[in-house]
Design a protein around this motif. Structure first.
Motif, short mmCIF file in Angstrom:
data_model
loop_
_atom_site.label_atom_id
_atom_site.label_comp_id
_atom_site.label_asym_id
_atom_site.label_seq_id
_atom_site.Cartn_x
_atom_site.Cartn_y
_atom_site.Cartn_z
N GLU A 92 0.78 -1.27 0.06
CA GLU A 92 -0.12 -0.02 -0.14
C GLU A 92 0.92 1.32 -0.11
OE1 GLU A 92 -3.71 1.96 2.43
OE2 GLU A 92 -2.27 0.75 3.55
N ARG A 93 1.94 1.21 0.94
CA ARG A 93 2.66 2.32 0.78
C ARG A 93 3.52 2.81 -0.60
NH1 ARG A 93 5.78 5.68 4.59
NH2 ARG A 93 3.86 5.19 6.00
N ASN A 94 3.98 1.68 -1.22
CA ASN A 94 4.45 1.97 -2.49
C ASN A 94 3.57 2.66 -3.50
OD1 ASN A 94 6.92 0.91 -1.87
ND2 ASN A 94 6.61 -1.04 -2.45
N TYR A 95 2.38 2.04 -3.59
CA TYR A 95 1.24 2.66 -4.39
C TYR A 95 0.80 3.88 -3.80
CZ TYR A 95 1.58 -1.04 -7.45
OH TYR A 95 2.06 -1.95 -8.36
N ILE A 96 0.56 4.26 -2.63
CA ILE A 96 0.27 5.72 -2.19
C ILE A 96 1.34 6.50 -2.57
CG2 ILE A 96 0.24 7.03 -0.07
CD1 ILE A 96 -1.19 4.50 1.31
N TRP A 97 2.75 6.14 -2.57
CA TRP A 97 3.83 7.15 -2.99
C TRP A 97 3.58 7.32 -4.45
CZ3 TRP A 97 7.76 5.72 -6.35
CH2 TRP A 97 8.46 6.29 -6.54
N ALA A 98 3.72 6.17 -5.14
CA ALA A 98 3.79 6.16 -6.45
C ALA A 98 2.48 7.01 -7.27
CB ALA A 98 3.65 4.82 -7.37
N ILE A 99 1.39 7.04 -6.81
CA ILE A 99 0.33 7.61 -7.48
C ILE A 99 -0.06 9.09 -6.73
CG2 ILE A 99 -1.05 5.58 -7.88
CD1 ILE A 99 -2.90 6.04 -5.62
N GLY A 100 0.93 9.44 -5.93
CA GLY A 100 0.86 10.89 -5.50
C GLY A 100 -0.14 11.22 -4.41
N ARG A 101 -0.23 10.21 -3.31
CA ARG A 101 -1.23 10.63 -2.46
C ARG A 101 -0.49 10.40 -0.72
NH1 ARG A 101 -6.80 7.50 -2.92
NH2 ARG A 101 -7.32 9.20 -1.42
N LEU A 102 0.72 10.65 -0.75
CA LEU A 102 1.50 10.25 0.44
C LEU A 102 1.09 11.42 1.58
CD1 LEU A 102 3.78 8.21 1.62
CD2 LEU A 102 5.57 9.85 0.95
N ALA A 103 1.01 12.53 1.07
CA ALA A 103 0.57 13.78 2.19
C ALA A 103 -0.55 13.31 2.64
CB ALA A 103 0.64 14.97 1.55
N GLU A 104 -1.39 12.40 2.17
CA GLU A 104 -2.79 12.26 3.04
C GLU A 104 -2.28 11.22 4.12
OE1 GLU A 104 -5.88 10.82 0.31
OE2 GLU A 104 -4.98 11.84 -1.19
N MET A 172 0.59 1.40 -13.87
CA MET A 172 1.36 2.37 -14.86
C MET A 172 2.02 3.39 -14.19
SD MET A 172 0.47 1.48 -17.69
CE MET A 172 -0.38 -0.27 -18.21
N TYR A 173 2.20 3.82 -12.79
CA TYR A 173 2.66 4.58 -11.90
C TYR A 173 4.25 3.79 -11.37
CZ TYR A 173 -0.84 8.36 -11.66
OH TYR A 173 -1.81 9.31 -11.80
N PHE A 174 3.98 2.45 -11.57
CA PHE A 174 5.07 1.89 -10.74
C PHE A 174 5.63 0.81 -11.64
CE2 PHE A 174 6.26 -0.33 -6.48
CZ PHE A 174 7.28 0.26 -6.26
N PHE A 175 6.46 1.02 -12.55
CA PHE A 175 6.35 0.16 -13.74
C PHE A 175 7.86 -0.53 -13.79
CE2 PHE A 175 6.25 4.42 -15.24
CZ PHE A 175 7.53 4.57 -15.60
N GLU A 176 8.71 -0.15 -12.95
CA GLU A 176 10.20 -0.32 -13.13
C GLU A 176 10.68 -1.56 -12.00
OE1 GLU A 176 13.74 1.90 -12.41
OE2 GLU A 176 14.07 1.92 -14.52
N GLY A 177 10.66 -1.05 -10.78
CA GLY A 177 10.90 -1.92 -9.70
C GLY A 177 12.06 -1.60 -8.77
N SER A 178 12.78 -0.45 -9.62
CA SER A 178 13.91 0.02 -8.71
C SER A 178 13.50 1.01 -7.64
CB SER A 178 15.01 0.61 -9.46
OG SER A 178 14.35 1.62 -10.29
N ILE A 179 14.26 1.48 -6.78
CA ILE A 179 13.82 2.11 -5.40
C ILE A 179 13.30 3.56 -6.00
CG2 ILE A 179 14.51 2.71 -3.08
CD1 ILE A 179 16.92 0.73 -3.32
N GLY A 180 12.14 3.60 -6.45
CA GLY A 180 11.54 4.95 -7.15
C GLY A 180 11.80 5.16 -8.38
N GLY A 181 12.98 4.24 -9.33
CA GLY A 181 13.07 4.87 -10.54
C GLY A 181 13.59 6.04 -10.91
N ASP A 182 13.22 6.36 -12.14
CA ASP A 182 13.70 7.58 -12.56
C ASP A 182 13.32 8.95 -11.95
OD1 ASP A 182 14.49 5.83 -14.53
OD2 ASP A 182 13.57 6.68 -16.09
N ILE A 183 11.93 8.98 -11.55
CA ILE A 183 11.32 9.86 -11.04
C ILE A 183 11.78 10.37 -9.67
CG2 ILE A 183 9.31 8.65 -9.80
CD1 ILE A 183 7.44 10.95 -11.14
N GLU A 184 12.31 9.37 -8.91
CA GLU A 184 12.86 9.79 -7.73
C GLU A 184 14.09 10.38 -7.64
OE1 GLU A 184 11.95 7.42 -3.65
OE2 GLU A 184 13.61 6.73 -4.74
N GLN A 185 14.67 10.52 -8.88
CA GLN A 185 15.98 11.54 -8.82
C GLN A 185 15.84 12.91 -9.09
OE1 GLN A 185 18.97 9.63 -10.92
NE2 GLN A 185 18.09 7.50 -11.25
#
Length: 757
Positions: A92-104, A172-185
């Motif tokens: 759940e945390r991975n998808y909350i982060w990936a889809i942009g709802r972590l602040a909730e 579609m938001y979480f498609f690679e598997g590394s620790i956050g992928g490109d966007i986290e950089q």
């Protein structure tokens, strides 16, 4: 050229009670609740039950789930169900982060993370990407959602933190598997400042700790050709360095040709680092330059904003985004933001008066397909065909197969650029010559296949030492393709492999756990030089210098020199200015040997005093200090010196430890507790019958009351691998629980295997 300065309007924070928030923003906020009627819910549950009846899960003696199903989609259903059993909170945390709802969940300090996700994709765009995917991939995405939703339906005691229903578009938001992928950089500070988000001055990390050097991020991968192995078969080392418990160990099988084993990032439906009977793949984080920042010249008009491109002014695309953040129990804030983007990508910050846009690879359906299809490859050619999709951007790949091939791919997505510009820095977005000029073909990138060395390695290091003297030549490639520096791990790995012959699974494992720390050479040598230069008047340091001088630079639980050297090295780096772009290896060498001699000795004296205060003596065995501890299943761990823990004979990758164990000094505890490093590790032999051994930090389950919460701790501390049950007869022999999702089959005696149903 005239320059224009513009700033967007300030973000607005609107506090509302939860009920009013839902009423006002149901159409705007991601993940708005989907309320099914009772009849529809009943029909939905019956549909999911029918899928579950086709899926079989067997848990072996270490709790590893082996999922068997007739179709790939059914296997994905079972895989996600099994993952949820082991650690739903992390899914759940991975998808909350990936889809942009972590602040909730985490409050306004996470708004920048949420906005970053929303700038690159909206829910509507994720749905479009799903619809554009091939039918087989859409089925897998639906199976992903079905498996998690069935888990929640059959486990009413599980209370999600936020996501009460999963949707097929979420992968579609979480498609690679590394620790956050490109966007986290993409840095959050620039986004937070540019869009003037509430909470931007709050500390993102609240964990108490002292400032120390960050643990190097990355992994190790080795591939051994048949001529270097004892059996004449290719071997592969899979050794990711992640935050602990970031991935689980799984085995997923279908009658449609799927049979993959390895590490799966929680919530994903593909084995990220692993193997099937014929091929194996290990990803290491790449330092290749696959993303770029553009400085945009912007002006404001009556119609909005425009940016300069060549001789024309183009409209800046603007899209309203509403962010939601928890500010108190049952109370949330709404922050309306106008998101901006140019053709280069979303605006993610500013440099002076110019806006900054960031371009990354963003083809979610293609990347997701590549991640899945690699599991079903049977040889090098088939694996190479998946690489032709060129969407695995943030990873290098070390490969081996049953035909005896070994290979190394440095990156996979690589924009073609004008080499007249320095793309390691932001470039002028108004100059069309800075635009990407398509993508490099795989043949144009750094690929090594079956080198004469008989081995390949990557430890997040330069590809130009990947095969020793038979490595690629730097001069043959553009600078942006491989700016990766060398590191202590890469140097040590190449040395070990150069001398390695007749390797077996056991000796490959031992090589990967070499206790030699190359990074400690300059640390000790620098102190020896400082003592000879300025130490004559400080006799109290003589015993410490003698201890370190006699040390063989190897990590061991009984080593007092290891403790002193680690604390001294960290304290020295903290006492000196930041490395300012230098590689970690160059920075350590310079700090250890070129800093002022008096500074080195002063830090050594302070380190001895620190150890004396914390542990009662400055001579402390490493095993008394370097510990493994997991008290709860919480994502953010807590540690206690008063609670049980286990000595670990490993060290930080900062010092070149191949078997990495990342620790951080904290203000709330005296000992060092591991948080990052060796997690899932495997060695694989691709013979007529596959053989493999694996190890997982702690255990398979995130539930403290599970027998598999810590049943691998002793193995982990000893570096002793368990054998992998890959073939069905082996799985049956080691089975401890056999069931279908939502329906438990008869449970055998604790040490008695189950029979084939």
């Amino acid at each position: 050229m005239q320059r224009y300065s513009c700033r967007p309007a300030r973000a607005t924070r609107l506090p509302y009670p939860l009920a009013l928030v839902c009423a006002l923003c149901a159409s705007l906020l991601l993940g708005a609740c989907t309320n099914l009627s009772l009849d529809a819910a009943s029909q939905e549950f019956e549909r999911l039950q029918q899928i579950a009846l086709r899926v079989e899960i067997i848990r072996d003696d270490y709790g590893v789930p082996h999922i068997y199903a007739p179709t790939d989609a059914d296997a994905v259903f079972g895989l996600l169900y099994a993952q949820a059993e082991d650690d739903f909170a992390r899914i759940e945390r991975n998808y909350i982060w990936a889809i942009g709802r972590l602040a909730e969940i985490e409050g306004e300090q996470a708004l920048a993370s949420d906005l970053r996700a929303r700038l690159y994709m909206t829910e509507a765009q994720a749905r479009i990407a799903l619809a554009a995917a091939p039918d087989w991939l859409q089925k897998l995405c639906r199976a992903f959602a079905d498996g998690l939703n069935f888990y929640l339906a059959t486990h009413p005691d599980v209370q999600p933190a936020l996501l009460e229903r999963f949707e097929p578009w979420m992968p579609m938001y979480f498609f690679e598997g590394s620790i956050g992928g490109d966007i986290e950089q993409i840095p959050l500070d620039g986004i937070s400042t540019f869009y003037d988000l509430p909470g931007r001055r709050q500390a993102i990390a609240q964990t108490p700790h002292t400032p120390t050097t960050a643990e190097p991020v990355g992994s190790n991968g080795f591939a051994i050709a048949p001529e270097r192995s004892a059996s004449g078969n290719a071997l592969l080392l899979i050794n990711p360095h992640t935050s602990f418990f970031f991935r689980g160990e799984v085995h997923v099988v279908s009658e449609e040709g799927l049979n993959a084993y390895g590490a799966v990032t929680w919530g994903q439906f593909f084995v990220y680092q692993g193997f099937n009977e014929r091929t194996g793949w290990m990803h290491t984080s790449t330092r290749a330059d696959f993303m770029d920042e553009y400085l945009e010249t912007v002006r404001e008009t009556d119609a909005g904003y425009e940016y300069l491109y060549g001789d024309e002014w183009r409209p800046v695309q603007a899209r309203p985004i509403v962010l939601k953040a928890r500010i108190a129990e049952g109370e949330y804030s709404l922050t309306p933001v106008m998101g901006y983007r140019t053709h280069h990508g979303p605006v993610t910050g500013a440099r002076g008066e110019r806006w900054l846009s960031t371009r990354i690879n963003w083809e979610p359906e293609q990347a997701l397909a590549q991640s899945y299809l690699r599991m079903k490859t049977s040889d090098y050619d088939g694996f190479r065909a998946t690489m032709e999709r060129r969407t695995n951007s943030s990873n290098n790949t070390v490969f081996a197969d049953a035909s005896g091939n070994i290979a190394y791919f440095h990156g996979n997505f690589m924009p073609r650029r004008n080499t007249g510009f320095d793309f390691s820095r932001p470039v002028d977005g108004s100059d069309p010559d800075t635009d990407w000029q398509g993508r490099h073909e795989v043949d144009e990138m750094i690929v090594v296949r079956n080198p004469r060395s008989g081995w390949l390695q990557n430890c997040n290091s330069t590809p130009f030492t990947a095969a020793g003297k038979h490595s690629p030549r730097r001069a043959d490639f553009p600078p942006y393709m491989a700016p990766d520096p060398e590191n202590f791990r890469g140097l040590h790995a190449a040395e070990l492999l150069e001398d390695a012959h007749g390797l077996t699974l056991k000796t490959l494992q031992e090589l990967a756990y070499s206790t030699r720390l190359r990074g400690m050479d300059p640390i000790v040598e620098g102190l020896q030089t400082a003592w000879q230069t300025a130490g004559n008047e400080q006799p109290r340091l003589r015993d410490a210098i003698a201890l370190l001088s006699a040390w063989d630079r190897r990590v061991a639980v009984d080593s007092e020199a290891m403790t002193l050297a680690h604390f001294y090295g960290v304290n020295l780096l903290d006492a000196l200015p930041a490395r300012s772009g230098a590689s970690a290896m160059a920075w350590i060498k310079r700090a250890a040997t070129e800093s002022d001699a008096d500074t080195r000795l002063r830090v050594l004296a302070a380190t001895m005093q620190e150890l004396q205060v914390k542990f009662g003596d400055w001579r402390v065995p490493w095993g008394n200090v370097n510990r493994y501890q997991r008290l709860t299943g919480a994502i953010d761990p807590e540690f206690s010196d008063a609670a049980p823990s286990t000595a670990i004979p490993m060290a930080s990758a900062l010092w070149g430890a191949l078997a990495s164990y990342g620790v951080r000094k904290r203000t709330d505890v005296d000992r060092l507790y591991g948080r990052y490093g060796n997690s899932f590790v495997a060695v694989v032999e691709f013979g007529p019958r596959l053989r493999a051994m694996s190890l997982l930090a702690g255990g398979q389950s995130g539930a403290p009351d599970s027998p598999h919460f810590g049943d691998q701790v002793a193995l982990y501390a000893e570096g002793r691998f368990k054998s992998v049950a890959f073939y069905r007869e082996d799985v049956n022999a080691r089975a401890r629980r056999q069931y279908r999702p939502g329906r438990l089959l008869p449970t055998p005696e604790p040490d008695k295997p189950v029979s084939n149903p």
